[in-house]
Design a protein around this motif. Structure first.
Motif, PDB file in Angstrom:
ATOM      1  N   PRO A   1      -1.326   8.883  -9.107  1.00 16.26           N
ATOM      2  CA  PRO A   1      -2.813   7.818  -9.232  1.00 16.26           C
ATOM      3  C   PRO A   1      -2.693   7.362 -10.880  1.00 16.26           C
ATOM      4  O   PRO A   1      -3.345   6.560 -11.329  1.00 16.26           O
ATOM      5  CB  PRO A   1      -3.808   8.867  -9.080  1.00 16.26           C
TER       6      PRO A   1
ATOM      7  N   ASN B   1       0.594   1.317 -15.544  1.00 11.34           N
ATOM      8  CA  ASN B   1      -0.723   1.363 -15.705  1.00 11.34           C
ATOM      9  C   ASN B   1      -1.080   0.819 -17.087  1.00 11.34           C
ATOM     10  O   ASN B   1      -0.760   1.421 -18.158  1.00 11.34           O
ATOM     11  CB  ASN B   1      -1.327   2.904 -15.702  1.00 11.34           C
TER      12      ASN B   1
ATOM     13  N   ARG C   1      -6.534  -2.519  -2.250  1.00  7.37           N
ATOM     14  CA  ARG C   1      -7.521  -1.798  -1.494  1.00  7.37           C
ATOM     15  C   ARG C   1      -8.729  -2.888  -0.986  1.00  7.37           C
ATOM     16  O   ARG C   1      -9.182  -2.615   0.224  1.00  7.37           O
ATOM     17  CB  ARG C   1      -8.207  -0.881  -2.600  1.00  7.37           C
TER      18      ARG C   1
ATOM     19  N   LEU D   1       2.430   1.654  -3.248  1.00  4.01           N
ATOM     20  CA  LEU D   1       1.423   2.282  -4.436  1.00  4.01           C
ATOM     21  C   LEU D   1       1.037   3.848  -4.116  1.00  4.01           C
ATOM     22  O   LEU D   1       0.867   4.848  -4.816  1.00  4.01           O
ATOM     23  CB  LEU D   1      -0.018   1.511  -4.197  1.00  4.01           C
ATOM     24  N   ARG D   2       1.076   4.213  -2.870  1.00  3.60           N
ATOM     25  CA  ARG D   2       0.538   5.538  -2.530  1.00  3.60           C
ATOM     26  C   ARG D   2       1.848   6.641  -2.846  1.00  3.60           C
ATOM     27  O   ARG D   2       1.745   7.594  -2.796  1.00  3.60           O
ATOM     28  CB  ARG D   2       0.342   5.588  -0.902  1.00  3.60           C
TER      29      ARG D   2
ATOM     30  N   TYR E   1       3.433  -2.763 -10.288  1.00  2.65           N
ATOM     31  CA  TYR E   1       2.275  -2.050  -9.734  1.00  2.65           C
ATOM     32  C   TYR E   1       2.821  -0.549 -10.420  1.00  2.65           C
ATOM     33  O   TYR E   1       1.618   0.242 -10.213  1.00  2.65           O
ATOM     34  CB  TYR E   1       2.520  -2.097  -7.921  1.00  2.65           C
TER      35      TYR E   1
ATOM     36  N   ASP F   1       0.904  -1.249  -0.052  1.00  2.76           N
ATOM     37  CA  ASP F   1      -0.324   0.028  -0.026  1.00  2.76           C
ATOM     38  C   ASP F   1       0.855   1.216   0.115  1.00  2.76           C
ATOM     39  O   ASP F   1       0.486   2.295  -0.746  1.00  2.76           O
ATOM     40  CB  ASP F   1      -0.819  -0.043   1.144  1.00  2.76           C
TER      41      ASP F   1
ATOM     42  N   ARG G   1      -0.209   4.529 -11.417  1.00  2.00           N
ATOM     43  CA  ARG G   1      -0.421   3.225 -10.522  1.00  2.00           C
ATOM     44  C   ARG G   1      -1.202   2.212 -11.553  1.00  2.00           C
ATOM     45  O   ARG G   1      -2.042   2.293 -12.337  1.00  2.00           O
ATOM     46  CB  ARG G   1      -1.463   3.417  -9.442  1.00  2.00           C
TER      47      ARG G   1
ATOM     48  N   GLU H   1      -3.840  -1.753  -7.580  1.00  2.00           N
ATOM     49  CA  GLU H   1      -4.427  -0.889  -6.659  1.00  2.00           C
ATOM     50  C   GLU H   1      -5.984  -1.551  -6.147  1.00  2.00           C
ATOM     51  O   GLU H   1      -6.042  -1.303  -4.856  1.00  2.00           O
ATOM     52  CB  GLU H   1      -4.894   0.453  -7.197  1.00  2.00           C
TER      53      GLU H   1
END
Length: 195
Positions: free
Chosen positions: A84, A170, A96, A79-80, A167, A76, A87, A92
């Motif tokens: 956005p 995209n 989540r 990813l953060r 990760y 997590d 990712r 994600e």
């Protein structure tokens, strides 16, 4: 005095000593036979030794629920740190979903020796709903494989690792780029021209 020594020699302590002496002799004989068989069949012995070593390694490195929490938190965090748009949507969504299940108390892990299973519960422990308490409404054991969320072995939760492998890529960006590229190629090859 001699009666006391006789009772001591034939008493429980002497039987206890004889038991351990016999046990030691039995193990020594087994060790000698095993060494003799290993010399006679080295390939078979090597396969057995490798298999036993793999099981012992798997048993000692099988992750638990705490390691899952640590690895999920690290995933997590990675990813953060990304924008956005950069990712991976699949990674994600997966992270989540696992974080939400963990926050709801609906994840359970079980160590099975060389590997561990992480599965999703229908309801958190201690839920007093009728559906959670009634044995006729509980999911069947035949559908257990559908609730397994991850398998852990060798110190790693493999489902989480697989989803987090790319990760920072995209996939949607590349799918859109392929569509634009195909549109440009059909226009350049002799498709309808824009005037």
């Amino acid at each position: 005095m001699s009666g006391l020594l006789t009772r001591f020699r034939n008493g429980p302590l002497s039987r206890w000593g004889a038991y351990w002496r016999q046990l030691g002799q039995d193990y020594a004989e087994v060790f000698r036979d095993t060494a003799k068989d290993a010399r006679n069949r080295p390939v078979k012995s090597a396969i057995y030794a490798l298999g036993t070593s793999a099981l012992v390694y798997g048993w000692n490195t099988s992750p638990g629920e705490r390691q899952f929490s640590d690895q999920l938190l690290a995933a997590d965090g990675r990813l953060r740190l990304l924008a956005p748009a950069q990712r991976s949507p699949a990674a994600e969504r997966h992270v989540r979903r696992l974080r939400q299940l963990q926050a709801d108390g609906r994840l359970r892990a079980q160590n099975l020796g060389p590997l561990s299973l992480l599965w999703e519960l229908e309801y958190p422990a201690g839920t007093a709903l009728h559906a959670a308490q009634c044995s006729h409404l509980r999911p069947s054991y035949l559908s257990f494989h559908e609730r397994v969320r991850d398998v852990g072995a060798a110190g790693r939760w493999w489902g989480l690792w697989r989803r987090m492998r790319d990760y920072d890529v995209n996939e949607d960006v590349y799918q859109d780029a392929d569509a634009v590229k195909a549109l440009v190629e059909t226009t350049a090859v002799g498709g309808p021209s824009v005037s």
